[in-house]
Scaffold this motif. Structure first.
Motif, short mmCIF file in Angstrom:
data_model
loop_
_atom_site.label_atom_id
_atom_site.label_comp_id
_atom_site.label_asym_id
_atom_site.label_seq_id
_atom_site.Cartn_x
_atom_site.Cartn_y
_atom_site.Cartn_z
N ALA A 155 0.85 -1.24 -0.08
CA ALA A 155 0.04 -0.02 0.02
C ALA A 155 0.80 1.24 0.07
O ALA A 155 0.50 2.17 -0.75
CB ALA A 155 -0.99 -0.16 1.24
N GLN A 156 2.06 1.15 0.74
CA GLN A 156 2.87 2.45 0.70
C GLN A 156 3.44 2.73 -0.59
O GLN A 156 3.68 4.00 -1.09
CB GLN A 156 4.03 2.33 1.85
CG GLN A 156 3.34 2.34 3.27
CD GLN A 156 4.35 1.82 4.17
OE1 GLN A 156 5.61 1.72 4.11
NE2 GLN A 156 3.98 1.42 5.52
N SER A 157 4.07 1.69 -1.23
CA SER A 157 4.55 1.70 -2.57
C SER A 157 3.60 2.36 -3.66
O SER A 157 3.96 3.22 -4.25
CB SER A 157 5.12 0.39 -3.07
OG SER A 157 3.87 -0.61 -3.18
N TYR A 195 -2.86 5.35 1.51
CA TYR A 195 -3.43 4.16 1.21
C TYR A 195 -3.43 3.51 2.53
O TYR A 195 -2.49 2.74 2.93
CB TYR A 195 -2.71 3.41 -0.02
CG TYR A 195 -3.24 2.45 -0.63
CD1 TYR A 195 -4.03 1.43 -0.14
CD2 TYR A 195 -2.90 2.18 -2.15
CE1 TYR A 195 -4.44 0.06 -0.71
CE2 TYR A 195 -3.63 1.24 -2.62
CZ TYR A 195 -4.16 0.04 -2.16
OH TYR A 195 -4.64 -1.06 -2.87
N ALA A 196 -4.54 3.25 3.16
CA ALA A 196 -4.61 2.68 4.44
C ALA A 196 -5.34 1.38 4.28
O ALA A 196 -6.36 1.21 3.86
CB ALA A 196 -5.07 3.51 5.43
N SER A 210 -11.53 -6.77 6.35
CA SER A 210 -10.55 -5.99 5.67
C SER A 210 -11.10 -4.61 5.04
O SER A 210 -12.12 -4.50 4.57
CB SER A 210 -10.12 -6.61 4.39
OG SER A 210 -9.30 -7.97 4.71
N ARG A 211 -10.65 -3.55 5.87
CA ARG A 211 -10.86 -1.97 5.33
C ARG A 211 -9.99 -1.34 4.84
O ARG A 211 -8.67 -1.60 5.10
CB ARG A 211 -11.34 -1.27 6.67
CG ARG A 211 -12.35 -2.27 7.55
CD ARG A 211 -12.83 -1.20 8.70
NE ARG A 211 -13.84 -1.94 9.25
CZ ARG A 211 -13.84 -2.68 10.44
NH1 ARG A 211 -12.56 -3.04 10.66
NH2 ARG A 211 -14.87 -3.41 10.86
N VAL A 212 -10.14 -0.91 3.41
CA VAL A 212 -9.04 -0.21 2.88
C VAL A 212 -9.55 1.02 2.06
O VAL A 212 -11.01 1.22 2.10
CB VAL A 212 -8.45 -1.00 1.63
CG1 VAL A 212 -9.97 -1.33 0.57
CG2 VAL A 212 -7.50 -0.38 0.76
N THR A 398 -6.43 -4.99 -1.40
CA THR A 398 -5.98 -5.04 -0.07
C THR A 398 -6.01 -6.61 0.45
O THR A 398 -6.43 -7.69 -0.51
CB THR A 398 -6.97 -4.64 1.01
OG1 THR A 398 -6.77 -4.40 2.24
CG2 THR A 398 -8.40 -5.15 0.97
N GLY A 399 -5.43 -7.05 1.56
CA GLY A 399 -5.54 -8.43 2.01
C GLY A 399 -6.78 -8.82 2.44
O GLY A 399 -7.48 -8.18 3.19
#
Length: 439
Positions: A155-157, A195-196, A210-212, A398-399
């Motif tokens: 997510a960071q990338s 991107y969280a 899973s929350r994105v 997301t995962g």
């Protein structure tokens, strides 16, 4: 007196001309300064252009962002394996146990020794007894920690890629605006992308959550000679929550139902979003899935589209994914034989002679007082899921946490432990087995 009259008339004409010029010039400037409607409408046009830039950039970068997310994830996630020496078990009395072999259609005697390849360190995953809400193991915990870390790094990338590309796009737009009479100050361009991803689970319901959320902010300082100066900030947030509770193992596949609730928030105006099942994908990987060779995967890795979907309303869509089973293994017994052999390290045929082991070093404890406990074991393996949902043309990944869990009681009241063993797919490793499935 007659000679002064032409001078007076001339002065009056000149003064009238000056006043008329000033009035005309002022009227023209007022008209140009508000070309249509109001200043607010003019600034809204500029804000709408920034909105368009955000949407176009997300759609344009969707493919690159998805590839970057996946490559970062697989470059960082390694399931917790601990390859061991093969497990060899000997039982001289096994020759007294006979079983039916459906392949040869014969009654055969069990061998006095048996051997299993050990992919997982069994001792790091086993929990002695019936472990439901109290299940824990260093192997599972280590796998999940690696999984969660890989999702966050991915997510960071992606957020860094979006911020950099969007900043470049806004700079190019600023250059174009300068040719139209606006000044967009380079030092006033601020672009942020966050991107969280959050992955949690509930032992009471056995569900995983899973929350994105992806949020993009763009701020620009703009000057126009007729409109003046204004700082404009526009932002967009897209996201969803995915909920998985329990899967279903049928003769033709492993079914994975997922509830997805999606939303968008454009500059403070939130709304629900209906996801398109045709553009939704779920990728699942696990070494334990690879050991279930009857499932049609690529060495334990499979990417699936929904086989069924239903929209409930308010942005919630019910999606069902399926891990297909090879047609030659549609007989559930053959699937269980493989699962017992390669996952449980036991024998479904010679079940009395080679039940699930206590440990790798002491698979068959001889202490009668301990045998009752040590022949009851619970094991859980993490299935790492990557869920991709397209919102406004951007594939938001997301995962998704999936858990393959089983319990073995090798001394049930019926005496036949093979037929009383549940294999279940949950969202949490501490989930309880369905009532009536364990003894």
């Amino acid at each position: 007196m007659k000679g002064e009259m032409p001078v007076v008339v001339a002065l009056a004409l000149v003064l009238s001309l000056i006043l008329a010029t000033i009035y005309y010039s002022t009227s023209t400037l007022n008209y140009v300064s508000i070309p249509s409607g109001s200043e607010q409408a003019a600034w809204s046009v500029v804000g709408d252009e920034i909105d368009s830039i955000i949407l176009a950039t997300l759609a344009r970068l969707s493919g690159n962002a998805s590839s970057l997310f996946a490559s970062t994830f697989w470059g960082n996630y390694v399931e917790y394996f601990s390859y061991q020496s093969p497990l060899t078990r000997r039982n001289n009395s096994a020759g007294n146990e006979r079983y039916y072999d459906p392949v040869s259609d014969r009654i055969l005697y069990c061998p006095t020794w048996n051997r299993w390849d050990v992919v997982y360190n069994y001792d790091d995953y086993v929990c002695y007894g019936l472990c439901q809400s109290n299940y824990t193991s260093p192997g599972f915990n280590q796998s999940f920690a690696r999984f969660y870390n890989a999702v966050n790094l991915s997510a960071q990338s992606v957020s860094a890629l979006l911020a950099s590309s969007l900043y470049t796009t806004v700079r190019n737009w600023a250059g174009l605006m300068n040719t139209l009479g606006y000044t967009v100050y380079p030092s006033g361009i601020i672009v942020n992308a966050s991107y969280a991803a959050t992955i949690a689970s509930d032992s009471a319901t056995g569900s995983s959550y899973s929350r994105v959320a992806l949020r993009v902010n763009v701020t620009v300082d703009v000057y126009n000679p007729y409109l003046g100066y204004k700082r404009i900030t526009r932002w967009l947030e897209i996201g969803y929550t995915a909920v998985f509770q329990q899967g279903y193992w049928k003769y033709d596949g492993l079914y994975i139902p997922v509830y997805v609730t999606a939303y968008v928030n454009f500059n403070g105006a939130p709304s629900s979003y209906i996801v398109n099942p045709n553009s939704t994908r779920l990728t699942v990987y696990s070494g334990s899935l690879a050991l279930m060779y009857f499932a049609q995967t690529s060495n334990g890795n499979i990417t699936m589209s929904p086989v069924a979907a239903y929209y409930y309303g308010n942005g919630t869509t019910y999606l069902v994914f399926r891990v297909p089973i090879s047609p030659s293994y549609y007989w559930p017994w053959l699937q269980e034989v493989a699962a017992w052999r390669y996952l449980v390290l036991s024998s479904a045929y010679c079940d009395d002679s080679y039940p699930p082991p206590y440990s790798l070093s002491s698979p068959d404890p001889k202490q009668p007082a301990l045998d009752m406990l040590r022949r009851k074991v619970t094991v859980a393996f993490l299935w790492a899921g990557l869920l991709g949902v397209e919102i406004y043309g951007f594939n938001l990944l997301t995962g998704l946490k999936l858990v393959f869990k089983y319990y073995a009681n090798t001394i049930p009241p019926s005496g036949d432990w093979v037929d009383s063993i549940p294999f279940d797919l949950f969202g949490d490793e501490r989930a309880s087995f369905p009532p009536g499935t364990v003894v």
